[in-house]
Motif scaffolding. Structure first.
Motif, mmCIF file in Angstrom:
data_model
loop_
_atom_site.group_PDB
_atom_site.id
_atom_site.type_symbol
_atom_site.label_atom_id
_atom_site.label_comp_id
_atom_site.label_asym_id
_atom_site.label_seq_id
_atom_site.Cartn_x
_atom_site.Cartn_y
_atom_site.Cartn_z
ATOM 1 N N THR A 1 0.831 -1.200 0.000
ATOM 2 C CA THR A 1 0.000 0.000 0.000
ATOM 3 C C THR A 1 0.861 1.243 0.000
ATOM 4 O O THR A 1 1.743 1.389 0.852
ATOM 5 N N TYR A 2 0.597 2.133 -0.964
ATOM 6 C CA TYR A 2 1.178 3.469 -0.865
ATOM 7 C C TYR A 2 0.064 4.382 -0.396
ATOM 8 O O TYR A 2 -0.883 4.664 -1.131
ATOM 9 N N GLY A 3 0.159 4.802 0.860
ATOM 10 C CA GLY A 3 -0.899 5.634 1.425
ATOM 11 C C GLY A 3 -0.501 6.131 2.790
ATOM 12 O O GLY A 3 0.672 6.186 3.148
ATOM 13 N N ASP A 4 -1.509 6.482 3.565
ATOM 14 C CA ASP A 4 -1.285 6.929 4.934
ATOM 15 C C ASP A 4 -2.534 6.621 5.734
ATOM 16 O O ASP A 4 -3.468 5.989 5.248
ATOM 17 N N ASN A 5 -2.552 7.061 6.964
ATOM 18 C CA ASN A 5 -3.683 6.772 7.854
ATOM 19 C C ASN A 5 -4.561 7.993 8.109
ATOM 20 O O ASN A 5 -5.345 8.009 9.045
ATOM 21 N N SER A 6 -4.460 9.008 7.242
ATOM 22 C CA SER A 6 -5.248 10.217 7.442
ATOM 23 C C SER A 6 -6.635 10.067 6.842
ATOM 24 O O SER A 6 -6.932 9.123 6.114
ATOM 25 N N ALA A 7 -7.507 11.041 7.143
ATOM 26 C CA ALA A 7 -8.866 11.020 6.597
ATOM 27 C C ALA A 7 -8.852 11.167 5.082
ATOM 28 O O ALA A 7 -9.727 10.647 4.385
ATOM 29 N N ASN A 8 -7.868 11.905 4.560
ATOM 30 C CA ASN A 8 -7.732 12.075 3.115
ATOM 31 C C ASN A 8 -6.451 11.384 2.666
ATOM 32 O O ASN A 8 -5.371 11.963 2.735
ATOM 33 N N PRO A 9 -6.555 10.130 2.218
ATOM 34 C CA PRO A 9 -5.353 9.349 1.910
ATOM 35 C C PRO A 9 -4.539 9.911 0.757
ATOM 36 O O PRO A 9 -5.008 10.740 -0.024
ATOM 37 N N ALA A 10 -3.321 9.401 0.638
ATOM 38 C CA ALA A 10 -2.254 9.949 -0.191
ATOM 39 C C ALA A 10 -2.679 10.600 -1.507
ATOM 40 O O ALA A 10 -2.433 11.785 -1.729
ATOM 41 N N TRP A 11 -3.317 9.854 -2.413
ATOM 42 C CA TRP A 11 -3.584 10.366 -3.753
ATOM 43 C C TRP A 11 -4.853 11.213 -3.824
ATOM 44 O O TRP A 11 -5.302 11.558 -4.926
ATOM 45 N N ASP A 12 -5.433 11.559 -2.697
ATOM 46 C CA ASP A 12 -6.735 12.233 -2.659
ATOM 47 C C ASP A 12 -6.586 13.747 -2.744
ATOM 48 O O ASP A 12 -6.804 14.459 -1.764
ATOM 49 N N GLN A 13 -6.265 14.244 -3.940
ATOM 50 C CA GLN A 13 -6.003 15.672 -4.105
ATOM 51 C C GLN A 13 -7.247 16.430 -4.584
ATOM 52 O O GLN A 13 -7.460 16.637 -5.775
ATOM 53 N N HIS A 14 -8.057 16.839 -3.623
ATOM 54 C CA HIS A 14 -9.269 17.605 -3.943
ATOM 55 C C HIS A 14 -8.951 19.062 -4.265
ATOM 56 O O HIS A 14 -9.683 19.703 -5.020
ATOM 57 N N SER A 15 -7.899 19.586 -3.678
ATOM 58 C CA SER A 15 -7.613 21.008 -3.842
ATOM 59 C C SER A 15 -6.151 21.301 -4.159
ATOM 60 O O SER A 15 -5.755 22.472 -4.206
ATOM 61 N N ASN A 16 -5.365 20.263 -4.379
ATOM 62 C CA ASN A 16 -3.941 20.476 -4.637
ATOM 63 C C ASN A 16 -3.413 19.359 -5.534
ATOM 64 O O ASN A 16 -2.559 18.566 -5.128
ATOM 65 N N LEU A 17 -3.901 19.304 -6.759
ATOM 66 C CA LEU A 17 -3.518 18.233 -7.667
ATOM 67 C C LEU A 17 -2.007 18.156 -7.910
ATOM 68 O O LEU A 17 -1.482 17.053 -8.097
ATOM 69 N N PRO A 18 -1.266 19.263 -7.902
ATOM 70 C CA PRO A 18 0.188 19.150 -8.077
ATOM 71 C C PRO A 18 0.867 18.214 -7.069
ATOM 72 O O PRO A 18 1.959 17.707 -7.331
ATOM 73 N N LYS A 19 0.205 17.959 -5.924
ATOM 74 C CA LYS A 19 0.751 17.040 -4.925
ATOM 75 C C LYS A 19 0.897 15.631 -5.492
ATOM 76 O O LYS A 19 1.716 14.836 -5.006
ATOM 77 N N HIS A 20 0.121 15.315 -6.542
ATOM 78 C CA HIS A 20 0.283 14.035 -7.224
ATOM 79 C C HIS A 20 1.748 13.814 -7.626
ATOM 80 O O HIS A 20 2.231 12.681 -7.632
ATOM 81 N N GLY A 21 2.431 14.898 -7.962
ATOM 82 C CA GLY A 21 3.817 14.794 -8.412
ATOM 83 C C GLY A 21 4.740 14.251 -7.338
ATOM 84 O O GLY A 21 5.637 13.451 -7.625
ATOM 85 N N ASP A 22 4.513 14.661 -6.078
ATOM 86 C CA ASP A 22 5.338 14.163 -4.972
ATOM 87 C C ASP A 22 5.118 12.668 -4.759
ATOM 88 O O ASP A 22 6.068 11.908 -4.547
ATOM 89 N N HIS A 23 3.856 12.261 -4.798
ATOM 90 C CA HIS A 23 3.547 10.843 -4.598
ATOM 91 C C HIS A 23 4.083 9.997 -5.746
ATOM 92 O O HIS A 23 4.603 8.896 -5.534
ATOM 93 N N ALA A 24 3.948 10.517 -6.964
ATOM 94 C CA ALA A 24 4.437 9.781 -8.132
ATOM 95 C C ALA A 24 5.947 9.580 -8.055
ATOM 96 O O ALA A 24 6.467 8.509 -8.404
#
Length: 471
Positions: free
Chosen positions: A323-346
């Protein structure tokens, strides 16, 4: 003279044989119970022996990664009507007006197969000739919890066995010294342990968690593999436990939970000798570690987890989930307001995944290993709330599989011109489950377990094998 029955003799002397295999055999004979994890014959000839599931928790944007949609470039910024899955689920209203948002990463064709991919995943794009893309996947559940459970268990709400548990139940373990189903870095949220749980299947078929989502590579270990006791003390302690379990099982025949406890102690005993070596990544060459990005800040953790997955599969584990994720309410790839964050995860997963594919192929393992990559759903082709992110999209998204008899360099199905919904050669999540099981030699309609008066299966009463993606 003391006369011992065969059962008593085996029970009392099992630890003295000096052979773990013989000790395990003695226990099974002493308890008169068949081994529920013994290897079983498949329903039909299998193309694959094992599965590595790379779970991208939170939902990767397919329209920013592998589902190329020129219409998004053309209509970027325009307000247009779309069917909104979340709006429909929450209010019953189907249509809404949204701002089209173009992909944030540039697309190009890659490999001899000419498959589309963006520079969000540059290393994976180099492997497209080994991949089978399913561009028309659709699923149940618009929120993370229900959709994640559906991905793993085939149900959004009911407690059902996880995919790995069904595989272990259907095929048994290939290596008696290791768990048959391992979940590396699972998340405690959005279903938590249910995503690797056995539900109503006997408890021996549950997954073994290693580490936790969002943790470091150092935390991705199986705890207590060494006891700190001397050999004689360990033998004496385990011999007593074996005698107690044998007596309890004799008094409570058919108690599957008690059988699972006894089996877990037997497995843990064998793992103390076998698992430390299997999980010791220091035995790998510098070149192999570099292939996975181990030692690099961005990729070290996920790289070690992917390499651990390869070592476990090589040692005979049937199903390994990373699993690539975390234990938060909004897990890793869940970019509702900051899609550029996808780049860090990728950046964290791209090199390790490409390295895993290359390593498996070099070792001749990819041919009979299924590598499955994907999340619980995709993302919308429009900006959420006119902002800088994308909302959940269960109606159409992309996953890919590799190896295990799937057509390499192949693309199946399509979403509409915006990537909003699957429209061509649609593949439901039940269908994907059925197809992967088929490649493991399991007929999803025959892989059943009777519970509460009826037969259950992973695919419920649905699912078809997508033969178009198979060799």
């Amino acid at each position: 003279m003391l006369t011992l029955s065969r059962r008593d003799w085996l029970t009392r002397t099992g630890c003295g044989f000096g052979s773990l295999a013989l000790a395990g055999l003695a226990t099974r004979q002493a308890t008169a119970a068949p081994d529920p994890l013994a290897a079983k014959e498949p329903h039909h000839k299998a193309k694959a022996k094992r599965i590595i599931f790379l779970f991208m928790q939170g939902g990767v944007s397919h329209v920013d990664s592998f589902d190329h949609k020129p219409r998004l470039e053309k209509d970027d910024g325009k307000m247009m009507a779309f069917d909104d899955a979340r709006l429909l689920a929450n209010t019953g209203q189907k249509g809404s007006t949204q701002r089209v948002m173009k992909p944030l990463w540039k697309f190009a064709k890659h490999g001899q197969s000419g498959r589309w991919g963006s520079d969000l995943f540059p290393q994976m794009c180099k492997k497209v000739d080994d991949l089978t893309f399913i561009h028309s996947l659709h699923t149940e559940g618009v929120a993370h919890g229900p959709a994640t459970l559906f991905l793993h268990c085939g149900s959004t709400t009911f407690v059902r066995p996880s995919f790995g548990s069904w595989v272990l139940y259907g095929l048994g373990a290939a290596n008696a010294n290791l768990p048959g189903f391992v979940s590396i870095a699972p998340s405690s949220g959005n279903g938590g342990a249910r995503n690797y749980g056995n539900a109503f299947l006997p408890a021996v078929y549950q997954g073994t968690p290693v580490g936790k989502a969002g943790g470091t590579a150092a935390e991705a270990k199986i705890r207590d593999l060494t006891s700190g006791l001397g050999e004689k003390a360990k033998d004496d302690r385990f011999g007593l436990l074996r005698e107690l379990h044998a007596e309890q099982l004799k008094q409570r025949p058919g108690d599957t939970e008690l059988e699972a406890v006894a089996n877990s102690y037997e497995l843990a005993w064998r793992m103390q000798n076998y698992a430390p070596d299997t999980l010791d990544l220091s035995k790998e060459t510098k070149e192999t570690k570099a292939l996975y990005g181990i030692g690099e800040k961005a990729t070290d953790t996920f790289g070690q987890q992917c390499l651990m997955a390869r070592r476990l599969c090589e040692a005979g584990v049937r199903f390994v989930q990373v699993t690539y994720g975390d234990n938060s309410a909004n897990p890793a790839w869940d970019q509702h307001s900051n899609l550029p964050k996808h780049g860090d995860h990728a950046k964290a997963v791209d090199k390790p995944i490409a390295g895993l594919l290359e390593d498996l192929k070099k070792r001749g393992l990819l041919e009979d290993t299924i590598v499955w990559w994907g999340g619980e759903f995709g993302r919308t082709p429009y900006a959420e709330k006119n902002g800088t992110g994308r909302d959940h999209n269960p109606g159409g998204f992309t996953a890919w599989v590799a190896g295990g008899g799937f057509k390499a360099g192949h693309a199946h199905g399509a979403t509409d011109e915006f990537g909003a919904a699957a429209v061509e050669d649609k593949v439901h999540m039940h269908d994907l489950h059925a197809t992967i099981l088929h490649q493991m030699g399991l007929d999803h309609e025959k892989l059943t377990y009777k519970y509460a008066g009826r037969d259950f299966r992973l695919t419920d009463v649905h699912g078809r094998v997508v033969k178009e993606v198979l060799t």
